[in-house]
Design an enzyme around this catalytic site. Structure first.
Site, PDB file in Angstrom:
ATOM      1  N   TYR A 135       0.834  -1.207   0.000  1.00 45.61           N
ATOM      2  CA  TYR A 135       0.000   0.000   0.000  1.00 45.61           C
ATOM      3  C   TYR A 135       0.869   1.258   0.000  1.00 45.61           C
ATOM      4  CZ  TYR A 135      -3.235   3.610   1.374  1.00 45.61           C
ATOM      5  OH  TYR A 135      -3.956   4.765   1.399  1.00 45.61           O
ATOM      6  N   LYS A 139       1.613   4.508  -3.086  1.00 48.29           N
ATOM      7  CA  LYS A 139       1.524   5.964  -2.922  1.00 48.29           C
ATOM      8  C   LYS A 139       2.804   6.630  -3.436  1.00 48.29           C
ATOM      9  CE  LYS A 139      -2.530   6.503  -0.996  1.00 48.29           C
ATOM     10  NZ  LYS A 139      -3.596   7.229  -1.703  1.00 48.29           N
ATOM     11  N   THR A 163      -2.130  11.295   7.689  1.00 43.72           N
ATOM     12  CA  THR A 163      -1.953  10.282   8.733  1.00 43.72           C
ATOM     13  C   THR A 163      -3.209   9.423   8.877  1.00 43.72           C
ATOM     14  OG1 THR A 163      -1.014  10.033  10.922  1.00 43.72           O
ATOM     15  CG2 THR A 163      -2.812  11.618  10.723  1.00 43.72           C
TER      16      THR A 163
END
Ligand code: GDP
Length: 313
Positions: A135, A139, A163
């Site tokens: 994951y 990004k 966050t």
């Protein structure tokens, strides 16, 4: 013609808050969804971008979840997120209207072993934690892709690193949820069903930072009002242990039974807290919602929408 901002995932947990925040800041926002805008289908992506002709695209859509799904489905996480980003960037280039791309990033993209709070300068400094490698890395791929297209097509790229989020409309079921939503469901259900104990994962020792989704969206809307084009952390900067989170959640839900720790479940990264000094300086802002107040809003929403929330997987 009004200048439109297109938000991907604009009907999802975080995307819908971004849409609300941008509208509150006076923007015209489009939030197309499936089937006419299916990010895994490059044809539908290109077609919708040509029709909407956005000047800004905020990419919030992602296949993601908490530690459970990151451990169970890393292949799908990698595949879907990389393809969605690639289709979107291609479609934006073909549409020819885009001037700005906002790549919604994640604290999971930071190296797994940063000592102290994670500063923007740590972003490329080391390997990701194995529990969130797929994951987190998607990004990073998205950001590198965005910069490549931006260089070739003359766009500005903005990259808020968000966050751990919680809030209304989250996924609350154990398999996919992040810890805050997972604990809200566990404690709220235990209170309703008069259960004597709640079982939480791991040791309770890991430290996380929890940001209310509405505050995170406001941070993104404020970032759009600047031309800041470097990665920018968006968080509270406040570390809370999972044990503390369980205690606050028990208090907010009114659960008075025992809290049990299942140490056969993973702890994940030991500490994940962002350094938000640059955010305070660039946005001249910090998230106003305290953890207790945000959890209270989320618990109230969960209880009022329990059937629909429990059905969302
Ligand atoms: P992470 O921040 O990517 O590690 O993802 P999560 O938000 O899913 O998990 C954060 C921490 O919460 C980990 O240390 C988990 O062990 C702990 N945790 C405790 N109970 C739960 C639970 O019921 N679900 C999840 N997802 N995490 C839990």
């Amino acid at each position: 013609m009004a200048l439109t901002i297109l938000v991907t995932g604009g009907r999802g947990f975080f995307g819908r808050r971004i849409v609300e925040a941008l509208r509150a800041h006076g923007h015209e926002v489009a939030a197309p969804g499936r089937p006419e805008f299916d990010l895994l289908d490059p044809v539908s992506v290109a077609r919708t971008l040509k029709v909407v002709r956005p000047h800004t695209v905020v990419h919030s859509a992602a296949y993601y979840g908490g530690l459970g799904i990151c451990v169970a489905e890393p292949a799908r996480i990698f595949h879907d997120n990389v393809l969605m980003a690639a289709h979107l960037l291609d479609g934006m280039a073909a549409a020819g209207s885009v001037k700005r791309f906002v790549s919604i990033g994640s604290a999971c993209a930071y190296p797994g072993a940063v000592a102290g709070d994670m500063n923007e300068s740590d972003f490329w400094a080391g390997a990701l934690h194995p529990s969130v490698e797929a994951y987190g890395f998607t990004k990073k791929v998205q950001l590198v892709g965005a910069r490549a297209y931006a260089r070739q097509h003359g766009w500005t790229v903005q990259c808020p690193q968000i966050t751990n989020l919680y809030g209304e409309h989250d996924v609350f079921t154990e398999y996919r949820s992040h810890v805050a939503a997972a604990l809200i469901k566990k404690f709220a259900d235990a209170k309703l069903e008069h259960k004597p104990e709640v079982v939480c994962w791991g040791t309770g020792a890991p430290v996380r930072e929890f940001l209310y989704s509405g505050d995170a969206a406001e941070g993104v809307a404020r970032l759009l009002e600047t031309d800041y084009a470097e990665p920018l952390n968006i968080g509270t900067g406040i570390g809370t242990s999972i044990k503390e989170l369980s205690e606050v959640t028990a208090r907010v839900t009114g659960f008075e039974g025992r809290i049990v720790w299942d140490t056969s479940k993973p702890d994940g990264v030991l500490r994940k807290v962002l350094d938000v000094s640059r955010m305070k300086q660039i946005l001249n802002w910090q998230p106003p919602t305290s953890l207790e107040a945000g959890l209270k809003k989320t618990v109230d929403w969960y209880l009022a929408n329990k059937e629909a929330a429990d059905a969302r997987t």
